[in-house]
Design a protein around this motif. Structure first.
Motif, PDB file in Angstrom:
ATOM      1  N   GLN A  71      13.025   7.028   0.581  1.00 34.34           N
ATOM      2  CA  GLN A  71      12.708   8.105   1.616  1.00 34.34           C
ATOM      3  C   GLN A  71      10.985   7.396   2.041  1.00 34.34           C
ATOM      4  O   GLN A  71      10.071   7.382   2.919  1.00 34.34           O
ATOM      5  CB  GLN A  71      11.658   8.773   0.037  1.00 34.34           C
ATOM      6  N   ASP A  72      10.990   6.155   0.829  1.00 33.49           N
ATOM      7  CA  ASP A  72       9.610   5.291   1.437  1.00 33.49           C
ATOM      8  C   ASP A  72       9.815   4.533   2.709  1.00 33.49           C
ATOM      9  O   ASP A  72       8.714   4.239   3.723  1.00 33.49           O
ATOM     10  CB  ASP A  72       9.528   4.273   0.246  1.00 33.49           C
ATOM     11  N   GLN A  73      10.980   4.087   2.713  1.00 30.10           N
ATOM     12  CA  GLN A  73      11.546   3.459   3.783  1.00 30.10           C
ATOM     13  C   GLN A  73      11.615   4.009   5.411  1.00 30.10           C
ATOM     14  O   GLN A  73      11.198   3.276   6.294  1.00 30.10           O
ATOM     15  CB  GLN A  73      13.237   2.519   4.204  1.00 30.10           C
ATOM     16  N   ILE A 122       6.068  13.409   0.802  1.00 25.54           N
ATOM     17  CA  ILE A 122       7.584  11.748   0.958  1.00 25.54           C
ATOM     18  C   ILE A 122       8.729  11.838   0.577  1.00 25.54           C
ATOM     19  O   ILE A 122      10.585  11.957   0.697  1.00 25.54           O
ATOM     20  CB  ILE A 122       6.768  10.365   1.135  1.00 25.54           C
ATOM     21  N   HIS A 123       8.186  12.451  -1.113  1.00 29.20           N
ATOM     22  CA  HIS A 123       9.621  12.331  -2.247  1.00 29.20           C
ATOM     23  C   HIS A 123       9.446  14.139  -2.759  1.00 29.20           C
ATOM     24  O   HIS A 123      10.661  14.198  -3.815  1.00 29.20           O
ATOM     25  CB  HIS A 123       9.074  11.823  -3.276  1.00 29.20           C
ATOM     26  N   GLN A 124       9.399  14.622  -1.039  1.00 30.62           N
ATOM     27  CA  GLN A 124      10.204  16.251  -1.616  1.00 30.62           C
ATOM     28  C   GLN A 124      11.923  16.246  -1.595  1.00 30.62           C
ATOM     29  O   GLN A 124      13.043  15.565  -1.725  1.00 30.62           O
ATOM     30  CB  GLN A 124      10.195  17.664  -0.477  1.00 30.62           C
ATOM     31  N   ALA A 137      -0.728   9.245  -3.661  1.00 36.20           N
ATOM     32  CA  ALA A 137      -0.505  10.435  -2.727  1.00 36.20           C
ATOM     33  C   ALA A 137       0.466  11.289  -2.363  1.00 36.20           C
ATOM     34  O   ALA A 137       0.189  12.501  -1.425  1.00 36.20           O
ATOM     35  CB  ALA A 137      -2.048  10.675  -2.100  1.00 36.20           C
ATOM     36  N   HIS A 138       1.579  10.332  -1.283  1.00 39.41           N
ATOM     37  CA  HIS A 138       2.106  10.877  -0.350  1.00 39.41           C
ATOM     38  C   HIS A 138       3.247  11.271  -0.889  1.00 39.41           C
ATOM     39  O   HIS A 138       4.519  11.954  -0.747  1.00 39.41           O
ATOM     40  CB  HIS A 138       2.986   9.417  -0.046  1.00 39.41           C
ATOM     41  N   GLY A 139       3.279  11.166  -2.362  1.00 32.69           N
ATOM     42  CA  GLY A 139       4.757  12.061  -3.841  1.00 32.69           C
ATOM     43  C   GLY A 139       5.252  13.167  -3.256  1.00 32.69           C
ATOM     44  O   GLY A 139       6.238  13.601  -2.358  1.00 32.69           O
ATOM     45  N   VAL A 180       0.953  -1.507   0.124  1.00 29.30           N
ATOM     46  CA  VAL A 180      -0.174  -0.070   0.263  1.00 29.30           C
ATOM     47  C   VAL A 180       0.905   1.176   0.109  1.00 29.30           C
ATOM     48  O   VAL A 180       0.806   1.994  -0.865  1.00 29.30           O
ATOM     49  CB  VAL A 180      -0.854   0.216   1.655  1.00 29.30           C
ATOM     50  N   GLY A 181       1.957   0.816   0.696  1.00 32.77           N
ATOM     51  CA  GLY A 181       2.692   1.974   1.230  1.00 32.77           C
ATOM     52  C   GLY A 181       3.810   2.709  -0.471  1.00 32.77           C
ATOM     53  O   GLY A 181       3.240   3.931  -0.971  1.00 32.77           O
ATOM     54  N   LEU A 182       4.240   1.329  -0.901  1.00 33.89           N
ATOM     55  CA  LEU A 182       4.762   2.124  -2.242  1.00 33.89           C
ATOM     56  C   LEU A 182       3.832   2.798  -3.555  1.00 33.89           C
ATOM     57  O   LEU A 182       3.797   2.874  -4.134  1.00 33.89           O
ATOM     58  CB  LEU A 182       5.153   0.680  -3.245  1.00 33.89           C
TER      59      LEU A 182
HETATM   60 FE   LIG Z   1       6.931   6.555  -2.372  1.00 33.35          FE
END
Ligand SMILES: [Fe+2]
Ligand code: FES
Length: 341
Positions: free
Chosen positions: A280-282, A166-168, A161-163, A155-157
């Motif tokens: 970043q996801d981790q 989290i991936h700033q 909407a987290h981009g 689900v996290g990967l």
């Molecule tokens: Fe991600």
């Protein structure tokens, strides 16, 4: 927690040399992988049926048999016991009664995959994760451990909407600029795919492939994401696999494949970017565990979390179908999803 009667990505081909063994947990089961001198990959349950010591503590013989380190019992590639050294000549003992469990496995494009479940069912679930055209070796490989269940890793990967949060990064994006995304999805035999489309504005990097690149992203049970990016005659495949190790640990492999030379100059940069993203996801997943430790009820909202809802739905559907011994029929329908990211 774990789907059975399905293929999981197990390990990189390059991590198992000829004449060597390695053991690892997959979906809570200890598995011994070995590669014979004739280059055959075999997976056995890593527990000696005699007194339980891991077979991986023993030896891999030139014959392809494994010899247990405790009392020297030997097992062949089909898992059958072939020798018990303590038996005397007049002790008539039927060795074929003793067997260690084996798992079907196959090797394709630099990865070893294992069928976790009833061996007899492997033929009913054809391996269908990689397209024919994919090169035989990955150009880039990344591996990471996420301290979470397979569900939260999946689900996290795939969460769209987290981009921006989290991936700033200065070169990619910041959270103050959100774009409306609208994508068409279709069901596939084991999941769903975001149909071919032009990448969004922050996908400028895809332009190195040539003019008007197109991307297609598919998700397949139990946890396989395949992105295919193409422009003119050039294609890049990005394969991300999520393998449950235990109930609280998942292993992520990210493999990228391409055939054309030009991109290899950028390999160190692509590697760095991919690693930064995955880290970043981790980090987000690791922080999430602090809240999940209290077992809170969670929310999934439309449309940003619709793919997560689909994942849970098809996972349950697959499990039910296997329990009832009927073929899995994907209940999802084609549709358009919209979100800001
Ligand atoms: Fe991600
Ligand atoms: S425990 Fe393996 S041979 Fe005895």
């Amino acid at each position: 927690m774990f789907l059975t009667d399905i293929w999981y990505f197990a390990l990189l081909s390059s991590s198992l040399k000829c004449g060597k063994m390695t053991s690892k947990m997959i979906a809570g089961e200890p598995i011994l992988f070995l590669r014979t001198k004739t280059n055959q990959v075999v997976a056995l349950r890593d527990i000696c049926p005699h007194r339980g010591i891991p077979l991986s503590c023993g030896l891999l013989l030139d014959t392809g048999e494994v010899e247990c380190c405790y009392h020297g019992w030997r097992f062949n590639q089909e898992g059958h016991c072939t020798r018990i050294p303590s038996l005397t000549k007049d002790q008539d003992f039927d060795l074929s009664r003793i067997r260690v469990r084996t798992y079907p496995c196959l090797e394709k494009s630099g990865g070893i995959w294992i069928f976790m479940g009833d061996e007899k069912n492997a033929a009913l679930v054809p391996f269908s994760y990689l397209p024919e055209a994919i090169p035989s070796k990955p150009s880039l490989k990344l591996r990471m451990i996420f301290p979470c269940s397979v569900d939260h890793a999946v689900v996290g990967l795939m969460d769209p909407a987290h981009g921006p949060f989290i991936h700033q990064s200065w070169f990619w994006r910041n959270k103050n600029v959100l774009h409306e995304k609208q994508k068409t999805f279709e069901p596939t035999p084991l999941g769903f795919k975001m149909v071919r489309h032009a990448p969004s504005k922050n996908g400028r990097a895809y332009k190195i492939l040539g003019p008007s690149p197109q991307t297609e992203i598919s998700f397949m049970l139990p946890g396989v994401r395949l992105e295919t990016i193409s422009a003119l005659k050039k294609t890049i495949w990005g394969l991300t696999t999520i393998t449950p190790i235990t109930e609280t640990t998942s292993e992520i492999h990210h493999l990228m494949y391409w055939k054309f030379r030009g991109l290899s100059i950028f390999k160190p940069l692509i590697y760095l970017l991919a690693k930064t993203f995955l880290k970043q996801d981790q980090r987000a997943i690791t922080l999430q565990q602090k809240g999940l430790a209290f077992n809170p009820s969670l929310l999934l909202i439309n449309d940003a979390d619709t793919q997560a809802k689909w994942y849970y739905k098809i996972k349950k559907g697959y499990k039910d179908a296997r329990d009832q011994k009927i073929p899995f029929v994907n209940p999802l329908k084609s549709c358009i999803l919209k979100w800001m990211s």
